[in-house]
Design a protein around this motif. Sequence first.
Motif, mmCIF file in Angstrom:
data_model
loop_
_atom_site.group_PDB
_atom_site.id
_atom_site.type_symbol
_atom_site.label_atom_id
_atom_site.label_comp_id
_atom_site.label_asym_id
_atom_site.label_seq_id
_atom_site.Cartn_x
_atom_site.Cartn_y
_atom_site.Cartn_z
ATOM 1 N N VAL A 188 0.842 -1.190 0.000
ATOM 2 C CA VAL A 188 0.000 0.000 0.000
ATOM 3 C C VAL A 188 0.882 1.247 0.000
ATOM 4 N N GLY A 189 0.424 2.286 -0.703
ATOM 5 C CA GLY A 189 1.153 3.541 -0.744
ATOM 6 C C GLY A 189 1.145 4.261 0.589
ATOM 7 N N PRO A 190 1.861 5.387 0.691
ATOM 8 C CA PRO A 190 1.952 6.132 1.943
ATOM 9 C C PRO A 190 0.577 6.513 2.490
ATOM 10 N N ASP A 191 0.466 6.525 3.832
ATOM 11 C CA ASP A 191 -0.804 6.887 4.447
ATOM 12 C C ASP A 191 -0.893 8.398 4.643
ATOM 13 N N PHE A 192 -1.823 8.841 5.514
ATOM 14 C CA PHE A 192 -2.088 10.264 5.672
ATOM 15 C C PHE A 192 -0.887 11.040 6.197
ATOM 16 N N THR A 193 0.079 10.350 6.806
ATOM 17 C CA THR A 193 1.263 11.040 7.312
ATOM 18 C C THR A 193 2.315 11.262 6.223
ATOM 19 N N GLY A 194 2.136 10.589 5.093
ATOM 20 C CA GLY A 194 3.102 10.705 4.009
ATOM 21 C C GLY A 194 4.295 9.782 4.130
ATOM 22 N N GLN A 195 4.344 8.967 5.208
ATOM 23 C CA GLN A 195 5.481 8.077 5.381
ATOM 24 C C GLN A 195 5.334 6.848 4.494
ATOM 25 N N PRO A 196 6.375 6.451 3.801
ATOM 26 C CA PRO A 196 6.280 5.255 2.949
ATOM 27 C C PRO A 196 6.149 4.001 3.795
ATOM 28 N N ASN A 197 5.528 2.984 3.200
ATOM 29 C CA ASN A 197 5.336 1.714 3.896
ATOM 30 C C ASN A 197 6.355 0.658 3.498
ATOM 31 N N THR A 198 7.401 1.082 2.822
ATOM 32 C CA THR A 198 8.363 0.116 2.296
ATOM 33 C C THR A 198 9.131 -0.620 3.390
ATOM 34 N N LYS A 199 9.212 -0.044 4.595
ATOM 35 C CA LYS A 199 9.925 -0.715 5.688
ATOM 36 C C LYS A 199 9.075 -1.776 6.383
ATOM 37 N N LEU A 200 7.773 -1.770 6.137
ATOM 38 C CA LEU A 200 6.904 -2.733 6.799
ATOM 39 C C LEU A 200 7.116 -4.125 6.213
ATOM 40 N N THR A 201 7.034 -5.134 7.070
ATOM 41 C CA THR A 201 7.234 -6.510 6.627
ATOM 42 C C THR A 201 5.933 -7.307 6.572
#
Length: 486
Positions: A188-201
């Motif tokens: 999923v793309g960045p949420d309302f904070t603008g932080q990328p989710n690429t670090k999530l596992t």
Amino acid sequence: MDRRRFLSRSAAVAAGTAVVGGPFQGLAAGTAHAGTNRAPGADAARGRPGAGGYGPLLPTPDERDGAVRLHLPEGFRYRSFNEAGSPMSDGTPTPGKHDGMASFRGRRGKTVLVRNHEVNGPVGAFGNAAEAYDPACGGGTTTAIVDRYGNVEWSGVSLNGTQMNCSGGPMPWGSWVTCEETVNGPDVGPDFTGQPNTKLTQKHGYLFEVPSDGTSSRVPIRSAGRFAHESAVFDPITGAVYMTEDNFGFASGFYRYLPPVTPWIGGKLRDGGRLQMLAVKKRPNLDLSAGQQPGAAYDITWVDIDDPDPAFAPGTTNDQAIQAVGNQGRAKGAALFSRLEGAYYQRGVVYFVSTQGGATPAGDTAPDGFGDGRGQVWAYNTVTRRLRLVFESPGSAKLDLPDNVTVSPRGTLVLCEDGDGDNFLRGLTVDGRIFDLARMEPVAGDAGAEFAGSTFGPDGHTLYVNIQSRKGMSIAVWGPWHKGGF
């Protein structure tokens, strides 16, 4: 209540629906005062004992350190504990953003509190990251064993590596079900904070079960949906878990999860069941976030969600992902609500809060997000399948964006506010009267601080509540409850 007594009482309720109906049964049927038709000037009485209240709110020092954090009626006292950053008994610093919470009976007169921490972003797990569901995520739950006056006997991590743990609900077999209010994940793309989710596992947006006497298995209940969960309550009559959705910028839904096996077998909620969404009979996609007539009532049905745990293709935005499950239900006629948050179950009735439901009251401005009102309280009878409006706020001065909810031993609802100005704990009596119980002293440097997680201890002596802020904490409040609506 032990398992045998609970099953016996549940069987009695299922066998005779005449005993079904919580303390607001008459009010929901329109036989008592509703918030939208109170007489002018009624607000002036709401702090007095005759109106359910306990008198004017006075600055009251914290028994822990003497600081004024709450304004309470005369005779009430409190102690704060487990402030964010302070070490817990297991050595872990207490995470912040204290949110939903439930109490369970402990040993030797103590109370067990299982508490959410609504931490967002890839900030790293608190506690032992090797045990975390997702080592990148800083949300989860902590458990504290306390006495009636907020003195902590033990506290520690009970679930880590989750995200945006907002509320949930206590289960009668002795567990807390915690809810992730997000659909973040590597797909999923960045949420309302603008932080990328690429670090999530891992994918997020699930229910997790936390036993009150131990730690979570950290295994999500995926069939209960991947959406912005808020609260969850269990009904022994239908065997369903009823869930609210807080979708800030879009329409929200009211759901139920039908587990494949009764949770009494094995004492846990199992994956693999059916997810459904509430719809109003013969009125597809009815917008219940709009202003309602006092005592408004609807016959409802349930529509199936075919894909409760979607995985998303590359390039899917967060706005698209957070609506994916709800859109399936709305395609089949599911009703629209505004920001469904707190929920509470009692005697065959689920009470739940629509934070921004209702018409925009005169003199108020519409809040940001989906929904223009200052709050509604709904009651759903699980036997008759009847949905009724219990209360709709006539203005922010009376009730301003209610969030978490619990009920007192006398049957009065306790509503935590999430408003723009001063935040209160409000009481809503069974005859529709609103009164003030507590006002939060503004938290320096955190204008968004709010009340959350209110829950009475097992013996009714103490109301435990959280201050949800960057420097959050839990609080025990006690006093002459018998003199007013609680």
